[in-house]
Structure formats: C-alpha cells, structure tokens
Design an enzyme around this catalytic site. Structure first.
Site, PDB file in Angstrom:
ATOM      1  N   ILE A   6      -7.786  14.230 -14.693  1.00 44.60           N
ATOM      2  CA  ILE A   6      -6.925  15.689 -15.010  1.00 44.60           C
ATOM      3  C   ILE A   6      -7.779  17.233 -14.951  1.00 44.60           C
ATOM      4  CG2 ILE A   6      -4.947  16.631 -16.095  1.00 44.60           C
ATOM      5  CD1 ILE A   6      -5.441  14.212 -18.290  1.00 44.60           C
ATOM      6  N   TYR A 154       1.309  31.935  -2.843  1.00 42.37           N
ATOM      7  CA  TYR A 154       1.495  30.976  -3.893  1.00 42.37           C
ATOM      8  C   TYR A 154       2.317  29.221  -3.833  1.00 42.37           C
ATOM      9  CZ  TYR A 154       2.224  28.810  -8.692  1.00 42.37           C
ATOM     10  OH  TYR A 154       2.404  27.548  -9.172  1.00 42.37           O
TER      11      TYR A 154
END
Length: 252
Positions: A6, A154
């Site tokens: 992760i 983004y």
C-alpha cells in the site's frame, strides 16, 4: 498467503485500507515517507508479516530501487496473491494554467501517474515467472472524468491512470494471466488532501467555497467507510479487470 502493498499507507485512505486488511489476516507492506506506528502494532498483534519502506514517490530512481526490493522480497515467499494498492496521491499544484510552477507539475505527474505505472509494470513482470496472482488497485478520482478549474495537472494525471488501467487490463487478458487491474474513485473524503484543497486561494481554485461547505456540512466520506467498501470489492473475487469503480456504486 496474501500480501498487500500500500502506497501512502501512513494516513487517510491508505491507513484505513491497511487496518481493514490486517483484520482480514492479510500481511502488510507499507510504503510512505513516514511510518504509521499504529498499523505496525496492529499487524504484530495479529501475528502478521509487516514491513515499512520509506519512499519518495516523486523520485523515479527511488521508486525503482525501493519497489525492486519489495518485489524481490515478496515473490520469494511464493504468496498466493499480492494486492497492490497504488493509493498515494497529491493534488498540488492548485493553480490556473499560465501561473503554474514547473517543480510541482513534475512532482504531481510522478506521484499520481508515473509511479503507479512503474510499480504495476514491475509487479506484472515478476508475476510472469511465478504462480502468484497480482491484483492492482489504482486510486483514481472523479477529477479524472471532469475538468476542474485550478486542477489541470491533477485531472490530467488521474485521467491518465484510468486509461493506463484499462489498457493494462486488456493486455493481461491477451496474455492469459490471472492478474487483474482496476481503478477506484473514492469520492470526497475527510483527509489531509481536503485540508490542502481548503487552504488554496480563491483565485487559483474557483470551487473553493464549495469544498469548504463540504466540510462544514459534514458531507465528506470517512476514510474507513471508503476503505471497507473497496476491500469488500477486492476480496469478493468478482472484480472486473479494467473497470473504473466509483464509491457511489459500491455504497448503494
């Protein structure tokens, strides 16, 4: 045995995913600049393998070195499955085109798009000579499918990760592997990223007041609610490789 890697595991959605997976008896490899001691202790209490790697995902060479080490270590264990959560992300720079600085542009693309591509590529490559299934989960955003003023970089990076996910899935089918890769749009969560957004300027981000209102009216999703929905999907065995999942559909 299953292992989960992760990125951005120290806080927010990454930390919530790690905690839920530990409760499912899945071993954890945490990747972030700082370590979350609570996750480490929780894993050890459950007698699970746990290791933390510090990595700056905006540095290409560091990503390659760290994840080569992670992949080598995990595939040696011959696990049944590796879950790879490309969760780490940055929203900055929040600014209109024409007023952007070069350094945060490059850092944004490196963290949000290039790092997940490099990491996914490495794990799929290592899986070719093993019996280990790799399941990649790329955390995307609603910004991938709609333009938001001030978020051009983004939005572009997240649109890129969606297309990478869809293309890589097609390739894995053609190669007849057991690997899967999906993207996941988590909605608007109560995380540090939202704090960053709320601290931006009105001139750079026209929707600033709307995001302030999300917080004031308790409209933000809790990270653990989102993590539970995502992990339920990933562990269900019914993942449709190449699909871009949305939290709204999972919570219905």
């Amino acid at each position: 045995m299953k292992y989960a890697v992760i990125t951005g595991a120290s806080k927010g959605l990454g930390a919530a995913i790690a905690k839920r997976l530990i409760h499912e008896q899945i071993s954890i490899v945490s990747v972030s600049r700082t370590e979350n001691k609570e996750i480490k202790e929780l894993a050890l209490e459950n007698d699970l393998y746990y290791k933390h790697y510090s990595c700056n995902l905006s540095l290409e060479n560091e990503v390659q070195e760290v994840f080569m080490e992670i992949a080598h270590s995990l595939f040696q264990k011959e696990p049944h499955e590796i879950l790879l959560f490309n969760n780490a992300g940055v929203v900055e720079p929040i600014e209109t085109v024409g007023n952007l600085d070069q350094t945060p542009i490059i850092s944004n693309i490196q963290v949000n798009l290039i790092a997940p591509i490099l990491i996914s590529n490495l794990f799929f490559n290592k899986a070719q000579s093993t019996n280990t299934k790799v399941q990649v989960i790329n955390v995307s955003s609603g910004a991938a499918v709609r333009p938001i003023e001030g978020w051009s970089v983004y939005c572009s990076a997240k649109a890129g990760i969606n297309m990478f996910t869809q293309t890589a899935a097609l390739e894995q089918v053609e190669l007849k592997t057991n690997n899967t890769i999906i993207a996941f749009s988590p909605g608007i969560m109560d995380t540090n990223m939202q704090e960053t957004i709320r601290s931006s300027s009105k001139t750079a981000f026209r929707d600033l007041e709307k995001f302030i209102e999300y917080k004031e009216k308790n409209m933000l999703l809790a990270a653990d609610v989102v993590a539970d929905a995502l992990v339920d999907l990933v562990l269900s065995g019914n993942v449709e490789s190449g699909k871009v999942y949305n939290i709204k559909d999972l919570l219905e």
